[in-house]
Scaffold this motif. Structure first.
Motif, mmCIF file in Angstrom:
data_model
loop_
_atom_site.group_PDB
_atom_site.id
_atom_site.type_symbol
_atom_site.label_atom_id
_atom_site.label_comp_id
_atom_site.label_asym_id
_atom_site.label_seq_id
_atom_site.Cartn_x
_atom_site.Cartn_y
_atom_site.Cartn_z
ATOM 1 N N THR A 1 15.448 -8.227 12.176
ATOM 2 C CA THR A 1 16.431 -7.916 11.145
ATOM 3 C C THR A 1 16.844 -9.203 10.444
ATOM 4 O O THR A 1 16.387 -10.300 10.799
ATOM 5 N N GLU A 2 17.742 -9.073 9.486
ATOM 6 C CA GLU A 2 18.236 -10.256 8.774
ATOM 7 C C GLU A 2 19.030 -11.172 9.695
ATOM 8 O O GLU A 2 19.254 -12.347 9.360
ATOM 9 N N GLU A 3 19.451 -10.654 10.839
ATOM 10 C CA GLU A 3 20.186 -11.476 11.809
ATOM 11 C C GLU A 3 19.246 -12.278 12.712
ATOM 12 O O GLU A 3 19.691 -13.165 13.441
ATOM 13 N N THR A 4 17.956 -11.970 12.671
ATOM 14 C CA THR A 4 16.972 -12.700 13.471
ATOM 15 C C THR A 4 16.786 -14.115 12.911
ATOM 16 O O THR A 4 16.597 -14.282 11.713
ATOM 17 N N SER A 5 16.850 -15.111 13.776
ATOM 18 C CA SER A 5 16.697 -16.493 13.312
ATOM 19 C C SER A 5 15.250 -16.747 12.904
ATOM 20 O O SER A 5 14.326 -16.366 13.623
ATOM 21 N N PRO A 6 15.038 -17.393 11.758
ATOM 22 C CA PRO A 6 13.674 -17.744 11.348
ATOM 23 C C PRO A 6 12.989 -18.604 12.405
ATOM 24 O O PRO A 6 13.614 -19.471 13.013
ATOM 25 N N ASN A 7 11.713 -18.328 12.619
ATOM 26 C CA ASN A 7 10.929 -19.071 13.610
ATOM 27 C C ASN A 7 9.493 -19.169 13.089
ATOM 28 O O ASN A 7 8.547 -18.733 13.740
ATOM 29 N N ALA A 8 9.352 -19.749 11.910
ATOM 30 C CA ALA A 8 8.059 -19.791 11.224
ATOM 31 C C ALA A 8 7.034 -20.583 12.019
ATOM 32 O O ALA A 8 7.348 -21.627 12.595
ATOM 33 N N ASP A 9 5.794 -20.077 12.022
ATOM 34 C CA ASP A 9 4.717 -20.771 12.726
ATOM 35 C C ASP A 9 3.563 -21.110 11.792
ATOM 36 O O ASP A 9 2.476 -21.452 12.232
ATOM 37 N N THR A 10 3.789 -21.007 10.481
ATOM 38 C CA THR A 10 2.789 -21.429 9.486
ATOM 39 C C THR A 10 3.438 -22.468 8.575
ATOM 40 O O THR A 10 4.669 -22.535 8.463
ATOM 41 N N GLU A 11 2.614 -23.257 7.922
ATOM 42 C CA GLU A 11 3.150 -24.283 7.028
ATOM 43 C C GLU A 11 3.957 -23.657 5.890
ATOM 44 O O GLU A 11 5.047 -24.115 5.554
ATOM 45 N N SER A 12 3.411 -22.602 5.284
ATOM 46 C CA SER A 12 4.124 -21.974 4.176
ATOM 47 C C SER A 12 5.438 -21.358 4.646
ATOM 48 O O SER A 12 6.464 -21.450 3.958
ATOM 49 N N GLY A 13 5.423 -20.735 5.820
ATOM 50 C CA GLY A 13 6.642 -20.144 6.364
ATOM 51 C C GLY A 13 7.714 -21.183 6.623
ATOM 52 O O GLY A 13 8.898 -20.975 6.318
ATOM 53 N N LYS A 14 7.322 -22.316 7.183
ATOM 54 C CA LYS A 14 8.280 -23.390 7.463
ATOM 55 C C LYS A 14 8.909 -23.923 6.181
ATOM 56 O O LYS A 14 10.118 -24.180 6.114
#
Length: 273
Positions: free
Chosen positions: A129-142
């Protein structure tokens, strides 16, 4: 009539501009291609040649933003697969947004809608959900995570973040890239897709309802498994069926769009999926 600037009139930005104009808005649209300026103009868009780079932003950006109340940023990170993220100098997309912000701050724009991606959550398992903390594992996501933060922290304008799932439309569907391939992973993983029409509809509602300083996940509430969905789509499109491997890892991430459904009272066009 509201004057809106759309940075990036591509696959989504161009039909979005047309939809906003049809509702009585005035739209400035940007492109990086001189050949496309006439296409924008023919669609009733005030067209501008604008380039946003990690080193600089074209001076025409000032005219592009002039007298606009709302700016929609719809430019993808487009990072090279081998691009490192180890030093600030290599944060190409983040630097683009850094260079763009002073132009926004000096303009009449007071509301910014930033098109982001659910890739900021990485390969989370379970409900997101929107309350989930971002945890990007790709360069673009980060870099999207950092770009979001830069815009949200600026006090000169209000920013809403819109995180889209996998994009589909009449001319764009991931099954075309998966067709005929074998040994694909995550057969039991649920799909998290959104149709172009819903992207446009949701952006329209955010503007109509003045939902600013918000974060929204935008994924259709339709989550069959990858194997079931892409196999069926391949059959419908007369494409070779993809083959999945049950031995490969299964990430069972389901992105929730309940906030969009409840807070915006938006109804997804599920017939498009």
């Amino acid at each position: 009539m509201t004057k809106i600037s759309i940075l990036g009139c591509g696959w989504l930005g161009l039909p979005l501009a047309k939809a906003l104009i049809a509702k009585g808005n005035s739209v400035n649209g940007s492109t990086t291609s001189e050949n496309k300026l006439s296409i924008l103009k023919d669609a009733g868009i005030n067209s501008f040649l604008v380039t946003v780079e990690s080193e600089s932003v074209s001076e025409n950006t000032t005219n592009f933003l002039a007298e606009s109340e709302i700016l929609i940023i719809d430019i993808p990170p487009k990072l090279r697969a081998n691009q490192s993220f180890s030093t600030p100098l290599e944060m190409t997309f983040v630097n683009k947004i850094k260079n763009l912000i002073p132009f926004i701050a000096k303009s009449t724009v007071k509301k910014v809608l930033f098109v982001s991606s659910t890739s900021v959550y990485g390969d989370e398992n379970g409900l997101v959900t929107e309350e989930t903390s971002p945890n990007a594992d790709t360069e673009s996501g980060k870099q999207l995570v950092l770009a979001e933060k830069l815009l949200q922290e600026n006090q000169n304008f209000d920013t809403t973040i819109l995180r889209f799932g996998g994009l589909i439309g009449e001319d764009r569907h991931p099954v075309k890239f998966l067709a005929g391939k074998e040994n694909l992973d995550n057969p039991d993983a649920p799909i998290n897709l959104i149709h172009q029409n819903d992207c446009i509809g949701i952006i329209g509602e955010i503007i109509n309802q003045s939902k600013w300083n918000e974060v929204f996940n935008a994924v259709a509430p339709f989550h069959p498994t990858r194997e079931d969905y892409y196999t069926q789509k391949a059959i419908e499109m007369n494409l070779p069926e993809p083959k999945f491997s049950s031995e490969k890892s299964n990430i069972k991430k389901v992105v929730s769009s309940e906030k969009i459904e409840n807070y915006l009272n938006y109804k997804f066009c599920l017939d498009n999926y």
